[in-house]
Scaffold this active site. Structure first.
Site, PDB file in Angstrom:
ATOM      1  CG  ASP A  95      -1.666   1.267   1.456  1.00 23.37           C
ATOM      2  OD1 ASP A  95      -1.618   2.150   0.579  1.00 23.37           O
ATOM      3  OD2 ASP A  95      -2.315   1.390   2.520  1.00 23.37           O
ATOM      4  CE  LYS A 151      -1.498   7.084  -3.502  1.00 23.58           C
ATOM      5  NZ  LYS A 151      -2.010   6.217  -2.415  1.00 23.58           N
ATOM      6  CD  GLU A 184      -4.646   3.598  -2.360  1.00 25.37           C
ATOM      7  OE1 GLU A 184      -5.393   4.472  -1.883  1.00 25.37           O
ATOM      8  OE2 GLU A 184      -3.497   3.838  -2.763  1.00 25.37           O
ATOM      9  CG  ASP A 186      -9.248   4.430   1.317  1.00 26.61           C
ATOM     10  OD1 ASP A 186      -8.725   5.100   2.224  1.00 26.61           O
ATOM     11  OD2 ASP A 186      -8.589   3.720   0.543  1.00 26.61           O
TER      12      ASP A 186
HETATM   13  N1  LIG Z   1      -6.475   9.845  15.030  1.00 26.66           N
HETATM   14  C1  LIG Z   1      -6.490  10.488  13.878  1.00 26.66           C
HETATM   15  N2  LIG Z   1      -7.289  11.551  13.694  1.00 26.66           N
HETATM   16  C2  LIG Z   1      -7.289  12.236  12.519  1.00 26.66           C
HETATM   17  N3  LIG Z   1      -6.505  11.926  11.476  1.00 26.66           N
HETATM   18  C3  LIG Z   1      -5.696  10.866  11.618  1.00 26.66           C
HETATM   19  C4  LIG Z   1      -5.639  10.097  12.797  1.00 26.66           C
HETATM   20  N4  LIG Z   1      -4.722   9.115  12.612  1.00 26.66           N
HETATM   21  C5  LIG Z   1      -4.231   9.268  11.387  1.00 26.66           C
HETATM   22  N5  LIG Z   1      -4.804  10.317  10.768  1.00 26.66           N
HETATM   23  C6  LIG Z   1      -4.504  10.849   9.423  1.00 26.66           C
HETATM   24  O1  LIG Z   1      -4.697   9.845   8.470  1.00 26.66           O
HETATM   25  C7  LIG Z   1      -3.836  10.096   7.352  1.00 26.66           C
HETATM   26  C8  LIG Z   1      -3.101   8.848   7.026  1.00 26.66           C
HETATM   27  O2  LIG Z   1      -3.995   7.875   6.650  1.00 26.66           O
HETATM   28  P1  LIG Z   1      -3.557   6.698   5.699  1.00 26.66           P
HETATM   29  O3  LIG Z   1      -2.305   6.092   6.191  1.00 26.66           O
HETATM   30  O4  LIG Z   1      -4.722   5.839   5.540  1.00 26.66           O
HETATM   31  O5  LIG Z   1      -3.290   7.533   4.386  1.00 26.66           O
HETATM   32  P2  LIG Z   1      -2.376   7.187   3.149  1.00 26.66           P
HETATM   33  O6  LIG Z   1      -2.558   5.757   2.802  1.00 26.66           O
HETATM   34  O7  LIG Z   1      -1.015   7.666   3.408  1.00 26.66           O
HETATM   35  O8  LIG Z   1      -2.976   8.127   2.031  1.00 26.66           O
HETATM   36  P3  LIG Z   1      -3.724   7.817   0.665  1.00 26.66           P
HETATM   37  O9  LIG Z   1      -4.388   6.501   0.807  1.00 26.66           O
HETATM   38  O10 LIG Z   1      -4.674   8.942   0.547  1.00 26.66           O
HETATM   39  O11 LIG Z   1      -2.677   7.845  -0.368  1.00 26.66           O
HETATM   40  C9  LIG Z   1      -2.896  11.199   7.767  1.00 26.66           C
HETATM   41  O12 LIG Z   1      -3.303  12.413   7.192  1.00 26.66           O
HETATM   42  C10 LIG Z   1      -3.043  11.225   9.261  1.00 26.66           C
HETATM   43  O13 LIG Z   1      -2.793  12.498   9.820  1.00 26.66           O
HETATM   44 MG   LIG Z   2      -4.161   4.773   1.799  1.00 29.58          MG
END
Ligand SMILES: Nc1ncnc2c1ncn2[C@@H]1O[C@H](COP(=O)(O)OP(=O)(O)OP(=O)(O)O)[C@@H](O)[C@H]1O
Ligand SMILES: [Mg+2]
Length: 577
Positions: free
Chosen positions: A7, A69, A146, A169
């Site tokens: 991922d 990304k 995803e 998502d």
């Molecule tokens: N407790 C929380 N409250 C609010 N936001 C949160 C919390 N925990 C994580 N996040 C937010 O979630 C995001 C990360 O989520 P995730 O890892 O699913 O995204 P990603 O896979 O990197 O992004 P994408 O899928 O959009 O490319 C970050 O912006 C982070 O600040």
């Molecule tokens: Mg993601």
């Protein structure tokens, strides 16, 4: 040999593999279950990836790349420590780190992967992701969506139920929504919608702006308006990092203090940020963006021909779904509690690992799970229209309607628009507007050698084929002669040539070798630098010059020379203690 699932997130990445019948997360080299998608080149040219790179970002904003990304599929490049990188190359560095983590954990070489992308990623963004994998030394077996991956992870645990689920998502950089039917082990996507530039980092940016504005109101100082450019960048990075923490805290607290001590020196005095924000205030800041996601939900629902009450479960995926406002809006819309029993940070990687297992044959699809996905956007060509006897150009004519099940192949017949027209330029677009220029231009295919004939007489067959990885091929044929022109859609921006991939590979390899070489001598250099502070006279001079030499040799990536100076440095250090 295992195929891993990756991922590759905007803010966090994760890797998983199939252990027996079940997918499992592979921890990274530092032991983290997710890895911040952050790339940094330290002042010693040591590559740092993940949490350490993220934490030290405010110190080295010009040496750190985050959110790359968002640039995938574009020709925009980034500068890291004076070196230019394509987004694919930065992503490749992150993928290489993940690959190595998997190799270390599984104790075998990893050469194949399934990589996930947002469902709403365009053709060029998908191709860029594939190239990034290639540069990292991975054969990208499949690119999967995803939300589909998350549905697979959920489906694996809930195979016996026949139901419709909606995957919501909201990650760090993108929003996707997919309506999925699960029946008899088949995971079938009915419709997807989304926004490629809506996610947690937008909330961070909005909150960072709020902090800067409120500090200005409180203290009369604009934090982005004094000091050097580097200082301003560092300050901005620090505020953004802090904004993310505040945002996360606001998911569990209704009121949070914002303390950023010694953020700058102003009028010869250190200044600190001291503010307070309530959850209500934060919700107001992000409400518009949150509402935008619901519009996309409606679109996906409509395209799936399902009513809200036909959705049996709502699955929340992505870190940003931890935000109470998001949960509230989604739950109010569906009139039921959302499912939170899957880990929102891990589900996508787990699903990718299952898809990898299907690919490698580790999962028996005759007994187990099968996945059917869709093309989330409409694909078509530009045509002219005859309006009241006048030829008007610039119209968009759909060939593959959005949310067609993939792989899909559709043909349409067009006719020449001019007398004696001998060639036709087929412009390929993605989008839903009836006007071509309001959609995204993807590519063009040139077809020549049309026999001379009056307008409207020569039929041209245009065939679009969209494969399971989400890449498009366009083929055009002069029906009367059978002459054909075709191309795998090469998007105007973003598709690297073989030569460019080769160059990027050597850039990644060079960065890597240089970084590894530094790591080998890092402890000696650190000891030397520490010793330099207490050394005196001739010894100090000798030490300083050796340190300078070894750094110069590192800069040149000259292993022999580095080794030579390392020996001399080690000897000198022994003498000095
Ligand atoms: N407790 C929380 N409250 C609010 N936001 C949160 C919390 N925990 C994580 N996040 C937010 O979630 C995001 C990360 O989520 P995730 O890892 O699913 O995204 P990603 O896979 O990197 O992004 P994408 O899928 O959009 O490319 C970050 O912006 C982070 O600040
Ligand atoms: Mg993601």
């Amino acid at each position: 040999m295992a195929i891993i699932g990756i991922d590759l997130g905007t803010t966090n990445s994760a890797i998983a593999y199939l252990k027996g019948e079940k997918p499992e997360i592979i921890p990274n080299i530092e032991g983290g279950r997710t890895t911040p998608s952050v790339f940094q080149m330290s002042p010693n040219n040591e590559m740092v990836i993940g949490q350490n790179a993220k934490s030290s970002m405010p110190g080295f904003p010009d040496r750190t790349i985050t959110e790359v990304k968002r640039l995938m599929g574009s020709d925009e490049t980034v500068m890291v420590a004076g070196q230019e990188y394509r987004p694919e190359t930065v992503s490749a560095h992150i993928l290489k780190y993940l690959k190595e983590s998997a190799e270390e954990y599984l104790g075998e070489a990893i050469t194949e992967a399934v990589i996930t992308v947002p469902a709403y990623f365009s053709d060029s963004q998908r191709k860029a992701t594939q190239k990034a994998g290639e540069i990292a030394g991975l054969k990208v077996e499949r690119i999967i969506n995803e939300p589909t991956a998350a549905a697979i992870a959920y489906g694996l645990e809930n195979m016996d139920k026949n139901q419709h689920i909606l995957v919501y998502d909201l990650g760090g950089g993108t929003f996707d929504v997919s309506v999925v039917e699960i029946f008899e082990g088949v995971v079938e996507v009915k419709a997807s919608a989304g926004d490629n530039s809506l996610g947690g980092v937008d909330f961070d940016n909005t909150l960072a702006d709020w902090i800067i504005q409120n500090f200005k109101q409180q203290e009369g100082i604009d934090l982005l308006d004094f000091g050097s450019a580097v200082e301003i960048n560092q300050r901005r990075a620090k505020i953004k990092l802090e904004a993310e923490n505040i945002k996360k805290n606001l998911s569990s607290q209704t009121n949070v203090n914002i303390n950023i001590p010694f953020i700058a020196v102003y009028d010869n005095a250190p200044i600190s940020v001291n503010l307070n924000i309530t959850r209500d205030e934060f919700e107001d800041l992000i409400r518009k963006m949150a509402m935008k996601t619901l519009t996309e939900v409606d679109k996906a629902l409509e395209d799936s021909n399902l009513n809200i009450d036909e959705i049996n479960e709502v699955l929340l995926v992505g870190g940003s779904t931890r935000i109470p406002l998001i949960q509230k809006l989604v739950e109010e819309k569906f009139g039921k509690k959302a499912k939170k029993d899957i880990n929102p940070d891990e589900a996508v990687a787990l699903g990718a690992a299952v898809q990898a297992g299907i690919k490698s044959g580790q999962i028996d699809t005759t007994k187990g799970i099968m996945v059917i996905d869709v093309c989330p956007y409409t694909l078509g060509t530009e045509v002219v229209k005859n309006i009241g006897g006048q030829i008007v150009p610039g119209f968009f004519d759909p060939i593959i309607p959005r949310n067609s099940t993939i792989p899909v192949s559709e043909k349409k017949i067009y006719y020449t628009a001019d007398d004696n027209q001998t060639s036709v330029d087929i412009n390929v677009f993605q989008g839903d507007s009836q006007y071509a220029d309001q959609n995204i231009f993807l590519s063009n295919v040139m077809l020549e050698g049309i026999p001379s004939a009056p307008m409207g007489q020569e039929p041209i067959e245009v065939k679009f084929s969209y494969d399971i990885n989400g890449t498009l091929q366009v083929e055009a044929t002069i029906v009367s002669t059978g002459k054909r022109a075709s191309s795998v859609v090469k998007t105007k921006a973003g598709t690297m040539s073989e030569q460019e991939v080769k160059l990027a590979k050597s850039q990644v390899e060079k960065d890597y070798q240089q970084s590894e070489l530094y790591k080998e001598v890092k402890s000696v250099i650190t000891r030397g630098e520490r010793m330099l502070k207490s050394a005196e006279g001739l010894e100090k001079e000798k030490l300083a010059s050796l340190l300078q030499n070894i750094k110069f040799a590192l800069e040149k990536n000259d292993r022999e020379l580095v080794r030579k100076y390392e020996e001399e440095l080690t000897d000198l250090l022994i003498e000095l203690v």
